[in-house]
Design a protein around this motif. Structure first.
Motif, PDB file in Angstrom:
ATOM      1  N   ALA A  29       0.830  -1.208   0.000  1.00 42.52           N
ATOM      2  CA  ALA A  29       0.000   0.000   0.000  1.00 42.52           C
ATOM      3  C   ALA A  29       0.864   1.257   0.000  1.00 42.52           C
ATOM      4  CB  ALA A  29      -0.922  -0.012   1.208  1.00 42.52           C
ATOM      5  N   ARG A  30       1.886   1.256   0.834  1.00 39.48           N
ATOM      6  CA  ARG A  30       2.744   2.438   0.944  1.00 39.48           C
ATOM      7  C   ARG A  30       3.510   2.701  -0.346  1.00 39.48           C
ATOM      8  NH1 ARG A  30       7.535   1.744   3.207  1.00 39.48           N
ATOM      9  NH2 ARG A  30       6.738  -0.002   4.442  1.00 39.48           N
ATOM     10  N   ARG A  31       3.923   1.637  -1.019  1.00 40.06           N
ATOM     11  CA  ARG A  31       4.704   1.796  -2.240  1.00 40.06           C
ATOM     12  C   ARG A  31       3.836   1.795  -3.506  1.00 40.06           C
ATOM     13  NH1 ARG A  31      10.068   1.665  -0.293  1.00 40.06           N
ATOM     14  NH2 ARG A  31      10.415   2.848  -2.211  1.00 40.06           N
ATOM     15  N   ALA A  32       2.527   1.618  -3.341  1.00 44.66           N
ATOM     16  CA  ALA A  32       1.566   1.703  -4.450  1.00 44.66           C
ATOM     17  C   ALA A  32       1.936   0.784  -5.610  1.00 44.66           C
ATOM     18  CB  ALA A  32       1.420   3.142  -4.927  1.00 44.66           C
ATOM     19  N   VAL A  33       2.221  -0.481  -5.279  1.00 45.56           N
ATOM     20  CA  VAL A  33       2.552  -1.460  -6.311  1.00 45.56           C
ATOM     21  C   VAL A  33       1.281  -1.899  -7.037  1.00 45.56           C
ATOM     22  CG1 VAL A  33       4.589  -2.249  -5.057  1.00 45.56           C
ATOM     23  CG2 VAL A  33       2.395  -3.405  -4.689  1.00 45.56           C
ATOM     24  N   ALA A  34       1.469  -2.720  -8.069  1.00 43.46           N
ATOM     25  CA  ALA A  34       0.303  -3.198  -8.817  1.00 43.46           C
ATOM     26  C   ALA A  34      -0.559  -4.100  -7.961  1.00 43.46           C
ATOM     27  CB  ALA A  34       0.756  -3.937 -10.078  1.00 43.46           C
ATOM     28  N   SER A  35       0.086  -5.051  -7.278  1.00 40.54           N
ATOM     29  CA  SER A  35      -0.687  -6.012  -6.495  1.00 40.54           C
ATOM     30  C   SER A  35       0.192  -6.657  -5.442  1.00 40.54           C
ATOM     31  CB  SER A  35      -1.265  -7.116  -7.400  1.00 40.54           C
ATOM     32  OG  SER A  35      -0.271  -8.075  -7.728  1.00 40.54           O
TER      33      SER A  35
END
Length: 234
Positions: A29-35
């Motif tokens: 969530a913090r790094r806003a990855v794809a999944s």
């Protein structure tokens, strides 16, 4: 380039505790990855933890060997969708592909695609066990069966993603089918090398190190290392 949105943060190791899964979801969530890609038993937990973050919840079916019955993969996929999974990474039946039983492999994948009810399905070939001809056949069967991605590896076999395999898979499938690299994507340089070869998504556990390196290079704090074309990386 948005490297974060190329990463599926992998949380599949069998020894991970619930606290480990929680921390992994926090990183995602913090790094806003794809999944995130979590174990089937962690899907509901991850879906709740990531609600509203924009991070998708991925999970696995027939993992890691691909040898469960099609009916089992279908039931598992339906259950995972009901639990909140957005993406399914399934392992095709490796032995049947090596047998040349293309009808079985195709129908196995197609059944999971149908059970996923429109969710993204990524088909793991487990390339370490296949010849190039078998890799091509597996990719073509996955596309014909309606899969959205072909994927190199589970991360639990003797080898992972290679440049040669990514190039072969990208050349085999149509443009609307994407390629995922998994197994050995532990550095930014490896990710960039495989991206240039044709991979669009990456399974990784070293997510923070990769993204920290990318951010530092973007700020000019670190030199951009030479990108090699080694076939290693597992």
């Amino acid at each position: 380039m948005n490297v974060a949105k190329m990463i599926d943060h992998s949380l599949l190791r069998p020894e991970l505790t619930t606290d480990d899964i929680r921390r992994g979801c926090d990183i995602a969530a913090r790094r806003a990855v794809a999944s995130v890609c979590v174990r089937p038993s962690d899907v509901e937990f991850a879906a709740a933890a990531l609600a509203g973050t924009g991070v998708l919840v991925g999970t696995v079916a027939g993992f890691p060997h691909g040898d469960t019955r099609t009916t089992t993969k279908v039931a598992e996929t339906r259950d995972l969708v009901d639990a909140g999974a957005d993406e399914i990474d399934m392992v095709l039946h490796i032995g049947r592909l090596r047998d040349g039983d293309t009808a079985y492999v195709h129908d196995d994948i197609a059944a999971v695609v149908a059970a996923a009810q429109g969710r993204v399905v990524k088909v793991i070939l487990e390339n370490a066990y296949l010849t190039d001809e078998q890799k091509v056949t597996g990719c073509r069967l996955a596309e014909r069966a309606g899969a959205h991605f072909v994927k190199t590896s589970s991360g639990f076999a003797p080898g992972g993603a290679t440049v040669a395999d990514i190039r072969l898979m990208r050349a085999t499938v149509s443009p609307h089918v994407e390629v995922k690299a998994a197994g050995g994507v532990r550095s930014l340089d490896t990710l960039l090398t495989l991206h240039r070869a044709g991979a669009a998504r990456f399974g990784a556990t070293a997510t923070e190190a990769i993204l920290d390196d990318f951010a530092a290079r973007e700020r000019g704090e670190r030199p951009v290392a030479a990108v090699t074309t080694t076939d290693g990386g597992y």
